[in-house]
Design a protein around this motif. Structure first.
Motif, PDB file in Angstrom:
ATOM      1  N   MET A   1       0.837  -1.173   0.000  1.00  0.00           N
ATOM      2  CA  MET A   1       0.000   0.000   0.000  1.00  0.00           C
ATOM      3  C   MET A   1       0.889   1.247   0.000  1.00  0.00           C
ATOM      4  O   MET A   1       1.874   1.303   0.726  1.00  0.00           O
ATOM      5  CB  MET A   1      -0.906   0.014   1.225  1.00  0.00           C
ATOM      6  N   THR A   2       0.507   2.225  -0.772  1.00  0.00           N
ATOM      7  CA  THR A   2       1.245   3.479  -0.840  1.00  0.00           C
ATOM      8  C   THR A   2       0.743   4.434   0.244  1.00  0.00           C
ATOM      9  O   THR A   2      -0.268   4.177   0.886  1.00  0.00           O
ATOM     10  CB  THR A   2       1.052   4.128  -2.218  1.00  0.00           C
ATOM     11  N   VAL A   3       1.444   5.542   0.406  1.00  0.00           N
ATOM     12  CA  VAL A   3       1.015   6.541   1.383  1.00  0.00           C
ATOM     13  C   VAL A   3      -0.400   7.036   1.058  1.00  0.00           C
ATOM     14  O   VAL A   3      -1.246   7.088   1.957  1.00  0.00           O
ATOM     15  CB  VAL A   3       2.036   7.704   1.491  1.00  0.00           C
ATOM     16  N   PRO A   4      -0.717   7.369  -0.208  1.00  0.00           N
ATOM     17  CA  PRO A   4      -2.101   7.777  -0.495  1.00  0.00           C
ATOM     18  C   PRO A   4      -3.129   6.683  -0.163  1.00  0.00           C
ATOM     19  O   PRO A   4      -4.223   6.989   0.320  1.00  0.00           O
ATOM     20  CB  PRO A   4      -2.088   8.085  -1.997  1.00  0.00           C
ATOM     21  N   ASP A   5      -2.767   5.417  -0.385  1.00  0.00           N
ATOM     22  CA  ASP A   5      -3.663   4.312  -0.018  1.00  0.00           C
ATOM     23  C   ASP A   5      -3.917   4.320   1.493  1.00  0.00           C
ATOM     24  O   ASP A   5      -5.041   4.134   1.952  1.00  0.00           O
ATOM     25  CB  ASP A   5      -3.067   2.955  -0.397  1.00  0.00           C
ATOM     26  N   LEU A   6      -2.856   4.524   2.262  1.00  0.00           N
ATOM     27  CA  LEU A   6      -2.972   4.530   3.723  1.00  0.00           C
ATOM     28  C   LEU A   6      -3.769   5.732   4.215  1.00  0.00           C
ATOM     29  O   LEU A   6      -4.553   5.607   5.156  1.00  0.00           O
ATOM     30  CB  LEU A   6      -1.587   4.516   4.364  1.00  0.00           C
ATOM     31  N   VAL A   7      -3.566   6.882   3.580  1.00  0.00           N
ATOM     32  CA  VAL A   7      -4.335   8.085   3.937  1.00  0.00           C
ATOM     33  C   VAL A   7      -5.816   7.782   3.809  1.00  0.00           C
ATOM     34  O   VAL A   7      -6.612   8.087   4.702  1.00  0.00           O
ATOM     35  CB  VAL A   7      -3.923   9.278   3.040  1.00  0.00           C
ATOM     36  N   GLU A   8      -6.189   7.168   2.693  1.00  0.00           N
ATOM     37  CA  GLU A   8      -7.600   6.854   2.458  1.00  0.00           C
ATOM     38  C   GLU A   8      -8.109   5.787   3.428  1.00  0.00           C
ATOM     39  O   GLU A   8      -9.160   5.953   4.046  1.00  0.00           O
ATOM     40  CB  GLU A   8      -7.790   6.371   1.021  1.00  0.00           C
TER      41      GLU A   8
ATOM     42  N   VAL B   1       9.804   0.814  -3.086  1.00  0.00           N
ATOM     43  CA  VAL B   1       9.716  -0.122  -4.203  1.00  0.00           C
ATOM     44  C   VAL B   1       9.586   0.739  -5.449  1.00  0.00           C
ATOM     45  O   VAL B   1       8.615   1.492  -5.583  1.00  0.00           O
ATOM     46  CB  VAL B   1       8.497  -1.065  -4.067  1.00  0.00           C
ATOM     47  N   ASP B   2      10.588   0.672  -6.318  1.00  0.00           N
ATOM     48  CA  ASP B   2      10.618   1.522  -7.512  1.00  0.00           C
ATOM     49  C   ASP B   2      10.452   2.992  -7.141  1.00  0.00           C
ATOM     50  O   ASP B   2       9.739   3.749  -7.798  1.00  0.00           O
ATOM     51  CB  ASP B   2       9.544   1.094  -8.516  1.00  0.00           C
ATOM     52  N   GLY B   3      11.071   3.409  -6.038  1.00  0.00           N
ATOM     53  CA  GLY B   3      11.056   4.797  -5.609  1.00  0.00           C
ATOM     54  C   GLY B   3       9.820   5.232  -4.848  1.00  0.00           C
ATOM     55  O   GLY B   3       9.723   6.379  -4.427  1.00  0.00           O
ATOM     56  N   VAL B   4       8.859   4.321  -4.648  1.00  0.00           N
ATOM     57  CA  VAL B   4       7.613   4.667  -3.969  1.00  0.00           C
ATOM     58  C   VAL B   4       7.564   3.969  -2.615  1.00  0.00           C
ATOM     59  O   VAL B   4       7.807   2.761  -2.528  1.00  0.00           O
ATOM     60  CB  VAL B   4       6.394   4.231  -4.821  1.00  0.00           C
ATOM     61  N   LEU B   5       7.263   4.736  -1.541  1.00  0.00           N
ATOM     62  CA  LEU B   5       7.122   4.129  -0.214  1.00  0.00           C
ATOM     63  C   LEU B   5       5.906   3.219  -0.204  1.00  0.00           C
ATOM     64  O   LEU B   5       4.808   3.645  -0.586  1.00  0.00           O
ATOM     65  CB  LEU B   5       6.937   5.211   0.848  1.00  0.00           C
ATOM     66  N   LYS B   6       6.112   1.982   0.246  1.00  0.00           N
ATOM     67  CA  LYS B   6       5.010   1.026   0.301  1.00  0.00           C
ATOM     68  C   LYS B   6       5.031   0.261   1.616  1.00  0.00           C
ATOM     69  O   LYS B   6       6.087   0.005   2.185  1.00  0.00           O
ATOM     70  CB  LYS B   6       5.087   0.044  -0.865  1.00  0.00           C
TER      71      LYS B   6
END
Length: 104
Positions: free
Chosen positions: A1-8, A31-36
């Motif tokens: 899950m990304t930060v925007p996923d967690l925000v939601e 992962v590929d530059g994106v916090l997950k």
């Protein structure tokens, strides 16, 4: 899950999500530059409560966030399971005992 996923999912601000990482309530890796964050680290719409103490034990044992992530998600011979699965199964004390022994 990304930060925007967690925000939601959690209904909090991006800043609060980042504080969850800083306070070792959740653990993320790039992962590929994106916090997950693995979905396994959540219990419904909340961080898995057993995770924080385990993350603190791993940090005290000298693990980096990436090393802690790898250990939690890989099969551990002593536990006979992945540590995250053992935590989710209610084996918190056993997981922390194994994690603590890694630091010595």
């Amino acid at each position: 899950m990304t930060v925007p996923d967690l925000v939601e999912l959690l209904g909090v601000s991006p800043g609060r999500v980042r504080r969850l990482f800083e306070e070792k309530i959740l653990l993320a890796t790039r992962v590929d530059g994106v916090l997950k964050v693995p979905a396994l680290f959540l219990d419904g719409a909340a961080p898995l409560k057993e995770l924080r103490g385990t993350l603190l034990v791993l940090a005290d044992a000298g693990f980096s966030d990436d090393e802690a992530m790898r250990w939690l998600l890989e099969h551990d011979e002593v536990l006979g399971a992945r540590p995250i699965d053992a935590l989710r199964a209610g084996r918190r004390s056993e997981v922390r005992r194994v994690a603590q022994a890694l630091g010595f």
